[in-house]
Design an enzyme around this catalytic site. Structure first.
Site, short mmCIF file in Angstrom:
data_model
loop_
_atom_site.label_atom_id
_atom_site.label_comp_id
_atom_site.label_asym_id
_atom_site.label_seq_id
_atom_site.Cartn_x
_atom_site.Cartn_y
_atom_site.Cartn_z
N ASP A 15 0.59 -1.07 -0.38
CA ASP A 15 0.22 0.00 0.02
C ASP A 15 0.77 1.37 -0.42
O ASP A 15 2.10 1.35 0.32
CB ASP A 15 -0.64 -0.17 1.17
N ASP A 110 -3.60 1.99 -5.44
CA ASP A 110 -1.89 2.14 -5.12
C ASP A 110 -2.08 1.10 -3.40
O ASP A 110 -1.60 1.66 -2.83
CB ASP A 110 -2.32 3.59 -3.96
N GLU A 111 -2.69 0.35 -3.78
CA GLU A 111 -3.05 -1.83 -2.69
C GLU A 111 -2.68 -2.58 -4.06
O GLU A 111 -3.97 -2.72 -4.63
CB GLU A 111 -4.48 -1.11 -2.37
P1 TTP Z 1 -5.65 5.11 1.13
O1 TTP Z 1 -4.57 3.66 0.65
O2 TTP Z 1 -6.69 4.93 1.84
O3 TTP Z 1 -5.20 6.14 1.43
P2 TTP Z 1 -3.28 6.87 1.25
O4 TTP Z 1 -2.62 6.17 0.56
O5 TTP Z 1 -3.69 8.06 1.17
O6 TTP Z 1 -2.82 6.93 2.51
P3 TTP Z 1 -2.09 5.79 3.67
O7 TTP Z 1 -2.02 4.32 2.94
O8 TTP Z 1 -0.45 5.94 3.93
O9 TTP Z 1 -2.90 5.87 4.63
O10 TTP Z 1 -5.88 6.01 -0.10
C1 TTP Z 1 -5.27 5.57 -1.58
C2 TTP Z 1 -5.71 7.23 -2.40
O11 TTP Z 1 -6.98 7.14 -3.40
C3 TTP Z 1 -5.35 8.23 -1.20
O12 TTP Z 1 -4.51 8.53 -1.47
C4 TTP Z 1 -6.77 9.43 -2.00
C5 TTP Z 1 -7.83 7.89 -2.90
N1 TTP Z 1 -8.57 8.15 -1.56
C6 TTP Z 1 -9.81 8.59 -2.03
O13 TTP Z 1 -9.57 10.00 -2.71
N2 TTP Z 1 -10.82 8.98 -0.78
C7 TTP Z 1 -11.08 8.31 0.54
O14 TTP Z 1 -11.24 8.64 1.24
C8 TTP Z 1 -9.44 7.43 0.20
C9 TTP Z 1 -9.29 6.38 2.15
C10 TTP Z 1 -8.86 7.91 -0.75
MG MG Z 2 -2.38 4.04 0.54
#
Ligand code: TTP
Ligand code: MG
Length: 405
Positions: A15, A110-111
């Protein structure tokens, strides 16, 4: 040769850290080390997509109204972001994942889960592959990712969150250590346990995964119903059998059966196993594949689950080889408790029959003889397929045991 299938880690959950915000900080070096908030403007209706870790210190997080984010972090750098660019970077990340295995299951931009069980010889252990991927992402994309390394998807996802950002966490592989490792985590950290279920559990004093481990299954069934209770119970002990699923490649074919009453009669267990093995064989032939690995699964009445697998000297597609291996694996297993579930699966696919050591076929006569024998078995299995389908065409109901998943 018998191998413990799940005894080593082979699943990664990867992730990206603060994905959109990190891409923005990469594109705007002057924003590095600063609170960056991607989403609606500070005075607009709308929400935060994500925030850099610097902004998270002020309590800003995804899905929060941007106006609230402004109140918490007025000096934050607000940007609407560049979604086209995030898609491009996402494709680059997934291209890196695919260098190490074809078994990549994307969960979002992103995961992803990666199954790297088959990548060991080429690239090293799952942990080493996790580190290689992190290195590539850092050096080629100037971004950071967090990785969880575990024997299954549930544990890998929990682990990737444990040392975020820019961390890698490996879950122990011993079942008792796994239980200790995840016991302190809140029930909410179990994927699928949403706010309502978590609240319901908290009300009856179940706050952590450890609490779930300690409550008898029967009591949990009374609280949540059979399906949810069994599902949570399995996860609480670190069991998760979901495969990394990808649209691109089928990895295994399996069938399993849950006895209506836990079964103590070994003859009945064998009977079911043979029928499951034939079903698997029929599906294998229907998909025109050969398989080299046969895997037996047993779940005892206390839900403890084991798998035993065997790699054959050459790949097969006939029922008899699968049935023989299945019965042999079962006979090598000490059966000292009633059996709740039995399953059989095949994997290690190829489009034609190959030997484990391909040279054997060329130079070794006995291998050629075995191939002759096997061809006979294949022909016979295909005849049986035809008979089965004729019976079905005739409208007769077949006594089959299906996949219970
Ligand atoms: P995430 O992987 O949930 O969050 P992140 O990568 O920003 O942070 P981390 O993993 O380090 O906790 O989500 C990936 C991307 O998806 C995030 O950068 C932006 C988008 N996203 C949204 O647009 N709205 C949301 O509610 C979430 C959770 C994510
Ligand atoms: Mg993330």
């Amino acid at each position: 040769m018998i191998e413990e299938a799940e005894s080593r880690a082979g699943i990664l959950h990867i992730d990206m850290d603060a994905f959109f915000a990190s891409v923005e900080q990469r594109e705007h070096p002057e924003w590095r080390g600063k609170p960056v908030i991607v989403g609606s403007g500070p005075h607009e209706r709308g929400v935060v997509s994500t925030a850099s870790y610097e902004a998270r210190k002020f309590g800003v997080h995804s899905a929060m109204p941007s106006r609230e984010a402004y109140r918490l972090c007025p000096h934050g750098i607000f940007t609407p972001g560049n979604h086209q660019l995030y898609s491009e970077v996402s494709a680059q990340i997934f291209e890196i994942f695919h260098r190490y295995t074809p078994f990549v299951e994307g969960l979002s931009c992103d995961e992803a889960f990666l199954d790297v069980y088959g990548s060991y010889r080429l690239f090293g252990s799952a942990f080493e592959i996790g580190e290689k991927i992190r290195k590539s992402i850092r050096e080629e994309l100037q971004l950071t990712a967090s990785v969880g390394v575990a024997p299954n998807k549930f544990l890998a996802k929990l682990a990737s969150d444990m040392n975020k950002p820019d961390g890698i966490t490996e879950v122990p592989t011993d079942p008792r250590e796994i239980q200790r490792f995840i016991a302190p985590l809140p029930v909410r950290s179990i994927f699928g346990v949403g706010g309502t279920l978590a609240k319901h559990l908290n009300q009856v004093g179940i706050r952590t995964i450890g609490d779930l481990q300690n409550i008898p299954l029967k009591a949990l069934v009374g609280l949540l119903g059979e399906n949810t209770a069994e599902h949570l119970h399995m996860l609480a002990f670190g069991y998760d059998e979901r495969e990394v699923s990808t649209d691109r490649v089928e990895k295994s074919i399996s069938r399993e059966y849950t006895f209506s009453e836990d079964e103590e009669n070994l003859a009945e267990v064998r009977r079911v196993l043979l029928e499951l093995a034939s079903d698997v064989g029929a599906q294998l032939r229907a998909s025109k594949k050969y398989a080299i690995t046969i895997k037996l699964k047993l779940r005892w009445s206390d839900f403890k689950t084991i798998t035993r697998q065997r790699t054959l000297p050459f790949s097969i597609c006939d029922d008899f080889s699968i049935r023989d291996a299945a019965i042999d694996l079962l006979s090598q297993q000490k059966i000292d408790a009633p059996i709740r579930l039995i399953g059989i699966g095949v994997s290690g696919f190829s489009n034609e029959s190959i030997t484990k050591d391909a040279q054997l076929t060329l130079f070794d006569d006995p291998a050629t003889e075995r191939t002759e024998q096997i061809l006979k078995k294949e022909r016979l299995s295909k005849t049986l397929d035809k008979l089965r389908s004729d019976v079905l065409d005739g409208g007769d109901i077949r006594l089959g045991i299906g996949d219970t998943r």
